[in-house]
Motif scaffolding. Sequence first.
Motif, PDB file in Angstrom:
ATOM      1  N   ILE A 146       0.817  -1.211   0.000  1.00  0.00           N
ATOM      2  CA  ILE A 146       0.000   0.000   0.000  1.00  0.00           C
ATOM      3  C   ILE A 146       0.854   1.266   0.000  1.00  0.00           C
ATOM      4  O   ILE A 146       0.554   2.234  -0.692  1.00  0.00           O
ATOM      5  CB  ILE A 146      -0.960  -0.013   1.215  1.00  0.00           C
ATOM      6  N   LYS A 206       9.167  -4.442  -4.872  1.00  0.00           N
ATOM      7  CA  LYS A 206       8.147  -3.433  -5.190  1.00  0.00           C
ATOM      8  C   LYS A 206       8.716  -2.286  -6.023  1.00  0.00           C
ATOM      9  O   LYS A 206       8.022  -1.301  -6.265  1.00  0.00           O
ATOM     10  CB  LYS A 206       7.559  -2.831  -3.905  1.00  0.00           C
ATOM     11  N   ALA A 217      -6.939   1.680   3.539  1.00  0.00           N
ATOM     12  CA  ALA A 217      -6.465   1.257   2.217  1.00  0.00           C
ATOM     13  C   ALA A 217      -6.164  -0.243   2.208  1.00  0.00           C
ATOM     14  O   ALA A 217      -6.436  -0.936   1.222  1.00  0.00           O
ATOM     15  CB  ALA A 217      -5.221   2.052   1.832  1.00  0.00           C
ATOM     16  N   VAL A 259      -9.342  -2.291   1.774  1.00  0.00           N
ATOM     17  CA  VAL A 259      -9.734  -2.432   0.360  1.00  0.00           C
ATOM     18  C   VAL A 259      -8.868  -3.509  -0.296  1.00  0.00           C
ATOM     19  O   VAL A 259      -9.369  -4.408  -0.982  1.00  0.00           O
ATOM     20  CB  VAL A 259      -9.573  -1.089  -0.394  1.00  0.00           C
ATOM     21  N   TYR A 260      -7.595  -3.438  -0.034  1.00  0.00           N
ATOM     22  CA  TYR A 260      -6.621  -4.375  -0.620  1.00  0.00           C
ATOM     23  C   TYR A 260      -6.883  -5.823  -0.189  1.00  0.00           C
ATOM     24  O   TYR A 260      -6.688  -6.757  -0.967  1.00  0.00           O
ATOM     25  CB  TYR A 260      -5.232  -3.919  -0.188  1.00  0.00           C
ATOM     26  N   ASP A 310      -9.689  -7.220   0.182  1.00  0.00           N
ATOM     27  CA  ASP A 310     -10.729  -7.807  -0.666  1.00  0.00           C
ATOM     28  C   ASP A 310     -10.122  -8.490  -1.889  1.00  0.00           C
ATOM     29  O   ASP A 310     -10.700  -9.429  -2.439  1.00  0.00           O
ATOM     30  CB  ASP A 310     -11.712  -6.728  -1.141  1.00  0.00           C
ATOM     31  N   TYR A 311      -8.993  -8.020  -2.343  1.00  0.00           N
ATOM     32  CA  TYR A 311      -8.320  -8.591  -3.516  1.00  0.00           C
ATOM     33  C   TYR A 311      -7.356  -9.723  -3.156  1.00  0.00           C
ATOM     34  O   TYR A 311      -6.905 -10.449  -4.037  1.00  0.00           O
ATOM     35  CB  TYR A 311      -7.493  -7.527  -4.240  1.00  0.00           C
ATOM     36  N   ILE A 347      -5.316   0.681  -4.376  1.00  0.00           N
ATOM     37  CA  ILE A 347      -6.008  -0.091  -5.409  1.00  0.00           C
ATOM     38  C   ILE A 347      -7.472   0.320  -5.361  1.00  0.00           C
ATOM     39  O   ILE A 347      -7.966   0.757  -4.321  1.00  0.00           O
ATOM     40  CB  ILE A 347      -5.793  -1.598  -5.151  1.00  0.00           C
ATOM     41  N   ARG A 348      -8.162   0.205  -6.492  1.00  0.00           N
ATOM     42  CA  ARG A 348      -9.569   0.646  -6.539  1.00  0.00           C
ATOM     43  C   ARG A 348     -10.469  -0.249  -5.688  1.00  0.00           C
ATOM     44  O   ARG A 348     -10.175  -1.418  -5.477  1.00  0.00           O
ATOM     45  CB  ARG A 348     -10.082   0.616  -7.987  1.00  0.00           C
ATOM     46  N   PHE A 354     -13.097  -2.850  -4.511  1.00  0.00           N
ATOM     47  CA  PHE A 354     -13.585  -4.101  -5.100  1.00  0.00           C
ATOM     48  C   PHE A 354     -15.099  -4.125  -4.871  1.00  0.00           C
ATOM     49  O   PHE A 354     -15.579  -4.437  -3.792  1.00  0.00           O
ATOM     50  CB  PHE A 354     -12.926  -5.292  -4.411  1.00  0.00           C
ATOM     51  N   GLN A 362     -13.582  -8.750 -10.592  1.00  0.00           N
ATOM     52  CA  GLN A 362     -12.833  -7.492 -10.709  1.00  0.00           C
ATOM     53  C   GLN A 362     -11.342  -7.645 -10.407  1.00  0.00           C
ATOM     54  O   GLN A 362     -10.516  -6.860 -10.884  1.00  0.00           O
ATOM     55  CB  GLN A 362     -13.464  -6.443  -9.774  1.00  0.00           C
ATOM     56  N   GLN A 363     -10.989  -8.666  -9.632  1.00  0.00           N
ATOM     57  CA  GLN A 363      -9.576  -8.906  -9.311  1.00  0.00           C
ATOM     58  C   GLN A 363      -8.705  -8.987 -10.561  1.00  0.00           C
ATOM     59  O   GLN A 363      -7.572  -8.504 -10.565  1.00  0.00           O
ATOM     60  CB  GLN A 363      -9.446 -10.214  -8.508  1.00  0.00           C
ATOM     61  N   GLU A 368      -8.169  -5.201 -11.779  1.00  0.00           N
ATOM     62  CA  GLU A 368      -7.516  -4.223 -10.895  1.00  0.00           C
ATOM     63  C   GLU A 368      -6.154  -4.691 -10.394  1.00  0.00           C
ATOM     64  O   GLU A 368      -5.250  -3.876 -10.199  1.00  0.00           O
ATOM     65  CB  GLU A 368      -8.416  -3.903  -9.687  1.00  0.00           C
ATOM     66  N   TYR A 369      -6.029  -5.988 -10.130  1.00  0.00           N
ATOM     67  CA  TYR A 369      -4.760  -6.429  -9.548  1.00  0.00           C
ATOM     68  C   TYR A 369      -3.597  -6.261 -10.527  1.00  0.00           C
ATOM     69  O   TYR A 369      -2.553  -5.716 -10.156  1.00  0.00           O
ATOM     70  CB  TYR A 369      -4.857  -7.858  -8.981  1.00  0.00           C
ATOM     71  N   HIS A 373      -2.732  -2.681 -10.556  1.00  0.00           N
ATOM     72  CA  HIS A 373      -1.964  -2.376  -9.327  1.00  0.00           C
ATOM     73  C   HIS A 373      -0.494  -2.775  -9.489  1.00  0.00           C
ATOM     74  O   HIS A 373       0.397  -2.156  -8.905  1.00  0.00           O
ATOM     75  CB  HIS A 373      -2.616  -3.126  -8.157  1.00  0.00           C
ATOM     76  N   LYS A 374      -0.227  -3.790 -10.309  1.00  0.00           N
ATOM     77  CA  LYS A 374       1.148  -4.239 -10.549  1.00  0.00           C
ATOM     78  C   LYS A 374       1.831  -3.429 -11.653  1.00  0.00           C
ATOM     79  O   LYS A 374       2.955  -3.758 -12.049  1.00  0.00           O
ATOM     80  CB  LYS A 374       1.197  -5.723 -10.965  1.00  0.00           C
TER      81      LYS A 374
END
Lengths: 369, 369
Positions: free
Chosen positions: A92, A117, A234, A237-238, A240-241, B3-4, B6, B108-109, B112-113, B116-117
């Motif tokens: 994050i 990262k 944050a 939210v992350y 959830d993924y 990240i957006r 979910f 959605q993963q 968005e994932y 995010h990368k």
Amino acid sequence: MKIRDFLTEQWMNEYERQARFNLTDTSVQAWSAGELLEKEPEALEHLVLDYGYIPGDPALRKEVLSLYQDQREETLTFCHGALQGNTMIADILLSPGDHVITIAPGYQQFVEYPIHKGASVDVVELDEENGWSLDLDKVRQALRPQTKMLFFANPSNPTGTWTSGKAMEELIELCRMHDLWLVCDEVYLVPDGHSLSVSDLYEKAVVTGSLSKQYGLPGLRFGWIKGAPDVIAAIDVYRDYTIISCGPLVERMALIALRQRASLLQAAAERIARNKAVLQSWLASSPNFSCHLPEKGSVAFLKIPDAITDSADFARQLLEQTGIFFVPGACFGKEGYVRMGLGQDIDGLESVLQTLEEFTRTYLEEQRG
Amino acid sequence: MKIRDFLTEQWMNEYERQARFNLTDTSVQAWSAGELLEKEPEALEHLVLDYGYIPGDPALRKEVLSLYQDQREETLTFCHGALQGNTMIADILLSPGDHVITIAPGYQQFVEYPIHKGASVDVVELDEENGWSLDLDKVRQALRPQTKMLFFANPSNPTGTWTSGKAMEELIELCRMHDLWLVCDEVYLVPDGHSLSVSDLYEKAVVTGSLSKQYGLPGLRFGWIKGAPDVIAAIDVYRDYTIISCGPLVERMALIALRQRASLLQAAAERIARNKAVLQSWLASSPNFSCHLPEKGSVAFLKIPDAITDSADFARQLLEQTGIFFVPGACFGKEGYVRMGLGQDIDGLESVLQTLEEFTRTYLEEQRG
């Protein structure tokens, strides 16, 4: 993108199951599920294994919050162990090009994960001559305009370094002045009135904790992230993924553990104190070994003779010939040491240490040979 | 980096506990820990909660491997659910600048994932008129020189799209021609002689599986990654930084589940078949709803009347007034639908569907105003 080998973990994976005397495990002797369930034998009977509460069981959240002075709900989220918590914080907070400062000898995650990262990392050497303390001037010298965070374990693995009191106040002041995140893995800490989490001291701190070390329950893979609410939001939210939830099974066991934490932690403290006493007495008369035994945590860095220049070879031969198991300093990028765990029940620790002494004498003689 | 949101997960988190009739849950009705332990009541008694086997308990690895045709040890690693497995695959395979193709409506993963990368993502729309099938020409059109992987769930959530047989052969041929990774979340699949995992069909496939959907055990947070050995080896290194192990508690419960999988899966199949039969009979005479009921998996995308242009408002009011719970199509970026789960025990599903029909008639009348 691939990541470099995690030397300590690979050493553990490769050799741990050959150990007769595991003198290197960082956790306090693990409990069995049966022992944990003794006081609540019906706890799992009707536990439905759906996703459970996504932010975590409210009762468990309350127990974890009670470890901290700041007990606001928005300062806490759950994860699968402090290790994972550390990665989530980095995921994050870090972007490619950011700069991170960590300490050495230390846990390799704090170097490699930020690099993975896309960040760059500078390592501040702990002051070996001064009980592995953190020298603030060295931190200052490592600062760059891109420095985003300080990232280390407190207490630290493998040295047991515990930065607190005035030293921590000064470090926080430095972070505040340069607007840095202070990210501390506090897996070896159980916060109480005398030992505060840095999350209770600094508004830009984010820390991790778990039941893996002092509570003797690494097998639950349960931990948490505590600190600045905007980071926690944050991460939620992350989550959830990445994990959705920690699940009701692990959370129920964690709740049972935290409800009886007084007795779990007392047993841990007694184990560590017993082992430290035996070690101190042995070290006092050992011709080959010395160690700065730490105030906190369950690990220490044991100094081996300077003549031993290949700690990995030493540890490997020691294991083969005596069953005594250490992670060598080489895995922490530091020759001249082995990492010692203080929380395991070792049958006849005195005589095991005597065996270690004898093996070392012979090893040195053969080396001179 | 943040990240957006979910959307589906947040909708579930926000409203799920208000549901009286959860018609949207993707899992088959969850078992309790007690039900699972019925046949092995002593299984946890002496289970030591240390880190356990880092690559996973050998007996459990054998059970999971037995689901696949390729049973080489080096094709498998464990994780906390297929969701986490998907992130680990992306973490290892994707670098900034890579291009990913996924499908829509989808989970959605997969969009968005990768973003995010630092990757870019193109979305191929499934063929709504043709039972939500995947049109290979659209995949071809989405290809770029930077395309690194196809990334989607098979069967898919929310449409239940199951790409197999000749369609999958052609897709694999396309991947082979362009040297693409084929990454499939197979959480809704139980591989057997009739339904092969794509990891048994393509050398550059990496798939995920778990006990969360068809096995009705999401609360274990247990899953696995299966496929190309070099990816698995890289993920095993990465696991040392991110999870260490899944822990003996969850792994023992997973072992018990897989040992009795015949009965768990039969119960799941019966639940899904029963619900599908009720649905089919209702749909045949419904003036407002239609649905392509999928061959595989436990989810479907239920078509709501075209006049309802705000699926989130529809779902929210439906929940408030009747207790019937859906995730709206809006959460999948697709108006005109709600996501339907097929594996839950719903008391009096016929009459619940009748209530849904009546609510919808009134909702439409009020909308016309």
